[in-house]
Design an enzyme around this catalytic site. Structure first.
Site, PDB file in Angstrom:
ATOM      1  N   ARG A  33     -30.060   9.393  74.425  1.00  0.00           N
ATOM      2  CA  ARG A  33     -30.313  10.817  74.702  1.00  0.00           C
ATOM      3  C   ARG A  33     -30.127  11.682  73.454  1.00  0.00           C
ATOM      4  NH1 ARG A  33     -26.768  14.624  75.933  1.00  0.00           N
ATOM      5  NH2 ARG A  33     -25.246  13.190  76.817  1.00  0.00           N
ATOM      6  N   ASP A  38     -48.439  26.628  69.048  1.00  0.00           N
ATOM      7  CA  ASP A  38     -48.796  25.521  69.937  1.00  0.00           C
ATOM      8  C   ASP A  38     -50.143  24.985  69.467  1.00  0.00           C
ATOM      9  OD1 ASP A  38     -49.731  23.854  71.956  1.00  0.00           O
ATOM     10  OD2 ASP A  38     -48.767  25.008  73.554  1.00  0.00           O
ATOM     11  N   LYS A  72     -51.296  15.180  75.715  1.00  0.00           N
ATOM     12  CA  LYS A  72     -52.743  15.385  75.585  1.00  0.00           C
ATOM     13  C   LYS A  72     -53.322  14.435  74.533  1.00  0.00           C
ATOM     14  CE  LYS A  72     -51.583  18.734  78.349  1.00  0.00           C
ATOM     15  NZ  LYS A  72     -51.542  18.523  79.775  1.00  0.00           N
TER      16      LYS A  72
HETATM   17  N1  PLP Z   1     -49.344  23.528  75.672  1.00  0.00           N
HETATM   18  C1  PLP Z   1     -50.617  23.455  76.096  1.00  0.00           C
HETATM   19  C2  PLP Z   1     -51.689  24.110  75.281  1.00  0.00           C
HETATM   20  C3  PLP Z   1     -50.939  22.777  77.274  1.00  0.00           C
HETATM   21  O1  PLP Z   1     -52.206  22.709  77.682  1.00  0.00           O
HETATM   22  C4  PLP Z   1     -49.883  22.166  78.030  1.00  0.00           C
HETATM   23  C5  PLP Z   1     -50.170  21.455  79.284  1.00  0.00           C
HETATM   24  O2  PLP Z   1     -51.248  21.480  79.808  1.00  0.00           O
HETATM   25  C6  PLP Z   1     -48.580  22.284  77.556  1.00  0.00           C
HETATM   26  C7  PLP Z   1     -48.332  22.955  76.388  1.00  0.00           C
HETATM   27  C8  PLP Z   1     -47.428  21.672  78.311  1.00  0.00           C
HETATM   28  O3  PLP Z   1     -47.440  20.290  78.137  1.00  0.00           O
HETATM   29  P1  PLP Z   1     -46.710  19.238  79.125  1.00  0.00           P
HETATM   30  O4  PLP Z   1     -47.521  19.186  80.379  1.00  0.00           O
HETATM   31  O5  PLP Z   1     -46.693  17.985  78.329  1.00  0.00           O
HETATM   32  O6  PLP Z   1     -45.345  19.786  79.380  1.00  0.00           O
END
Ligand code: PLP
Length: 393
Positions: free
Chosen positions: A57, A181, A206
């Site tokens: 962890r 992001d 993704k």
């Molecule tokens: N950032 C973006 C642009 C996303 O599309 C997503 C999820 O669809 C996330 C963050 C969150 O990711 P997670 O589902 O792995 O927590």
């Protein structure tokens, strides 16, 4: 391999240690803890500034460390930390660095938005929202005081693009950190850290995972910042599982091949959709018609696999389109080998008021596509037959 090696080479070899058997790939250390000969050895591990094994962890597991080395190479970062999901990564950065106020610039993923709007204010944290098409409101908010700016570019599902360098400069002057992001683009198409951001975050669920079969997240940045972040990750229990880290290590090997094909297929589909009578407008940063195409061309090396478009005939026509797809699946998420479609008003943006949707630039007629790795001719054929049905029924 050296730090100057090509990214394809680094994604195969970085983090690759030598075990006693000469395993050709990083083995999975599927263990929660590690034992020591004596207290001196245990203390040496606990107090080490170098990667050492101790407790999973804490991230002190060789499989997780191998992954983090590879992820750092991918983002050209001093360090990377792997999380149990994209939201774990995003929430950890917000909690660690947003305590003097967070400004969210433009549209962001629904989970990020609701965390900023619903949860963080319950902890007494200030979160504010400003549009991304004009940087004056951001400057005003920064002048009021903030320690973190949250930006997503290209943004979901409008594919709007924001100039990362420009925002990074404003943040730097105001003493705020910038988190980008980078899930839609991936570090192969866009390098937020090289453009001045402090943190590049991604949902590794993704494109990095790439096969719709794992959930994970990553934050890359300066070693000193990530040291603080790691304290929060550890105590919030957000570290990636070793099994998932192992799966992700494997996925990263083929990332460059996949991203290149995602880019190609999406560009072809964007052009194809632009020529269809049943389509009102196409949002793809690679098209000359995109309002921020110049900025995208400056800061992106490829335009990614995500696009959105609006069909003629409004929300009902878009629903008919979605319901008539045969090969393309109607599903949330993105970045996998299979092409996925969503109608944002029925999924990621379900329940938002008319005003909120207008502000976000989302209409009921919008369809978002995560363009996969199939033969693009098959995708075009599926889209065409569904478009004809959307118009005729
Ligand atoms: N950032 C973006 C642009 C996303 O599309 C997503 C999820 O669809 C996330 C963050 C969150 O990711 P997670 O589902 O792995 O927590």
């Amino acid at each position: 391999m050296t730090k100057q090696s090509g990214i394809e080479t680094q994604l195969i070899h970085s983090g690759q240690g030598k075990d006693q058997y000469g395993a050709a790939i990083s083995p999975l250390y599927d263990t929660t803890t590690f034992s020591f000969e004596d207290t001196a050895a245990l203390l040496a591990a606990v107090e080490s500034d170098e990667p050492a094994v101790f407790y999973t962890r804490y991230g002190m597991n060789p499989t997780i460390q191998a992954l983090e080395q590879r992820l750092a190479a991918l983002d050209h970062a001093e360090k990377a930390l792997a999380f149990s999901s994209g939201m774990a990564a995003i929430s950890c950065v917000c909690l660690t660095f947003g305590q003097r106020g967070i400004v969210c610039l433009g549209e962001v993923y629904g989970g990020t938005a609701s965390f900023l709007k619903q949860q963080l204010p319950q902890l007494g944290m200030s979160t504010r929202f400003v549009p991304s098409n004009d940087l004056v409101p951001l400057q005003n908010e920064l002048a009021q005081g903030a320690s973190l700016v949250v930006l997503e570019t290209p943004a979901n599902p409008t594919l709007s693009v924001t100039d990362i360098s420009q925002v990074a400069e404003l943040c730097r002057k105001a003493g705020a950190k910038l988190m980008v992001d980078n899930t839609f683009a991936t570090p192969l198409n866009q390098q937020p850290l090289s453009l001045g951001a402090d943190f590049a975050v991604q949902s590794a669920t993704k494109y990095l995972g790439g096969h719709s079969d794992l959930t994970a997240g990553v934050v890359a940045g300066r070693a000193s910042d990530l040291k603080k972040l790691n304290e929060w990750r550890k105590n919030l229990g957000q570290t990636i599982a070793a099994e998932v880290a192992h799966k992700l290590l494997r996925s990263l090997i083929t990332l460059p091949l996949r991203v290149e094909k995602h880019n190609q297929n999406a560009m072809q589909l964007a052009r194809f959709l632009s020529e269809q009578d049943e389509v009102e407008a196409v949002n793809y940063p690679g098209l000359g018609s995109h309002p921020a195409h110049q900025i995208a061309s400056k800061q992106m090396q490829g335009f990614g696999g995500m696009l959105s478009f609006t069909v003629k005939g409004g929300g009902d026509a878009a629903t008919r389109f979605a319901d008539n797809l045969r090969l393309i699946k109607l599903a949330a998420s993105l970045g996998g080998a299979e092409t996925l479609a969503t109608q944002p008003v029925t999924s990621s943006h379900h329940g938002l008021s008319e005003q909120e949707l207008n502000q976000a630039g989302i209409s009921a007629a919008m369809i978002r596509l995560s363009v996969g790795l199939e033969d693009v001719n098959d995708l075009m054929a599926d889209i065409k037959q569904a478009l004809l049905k959307s118009a005729n029924e």
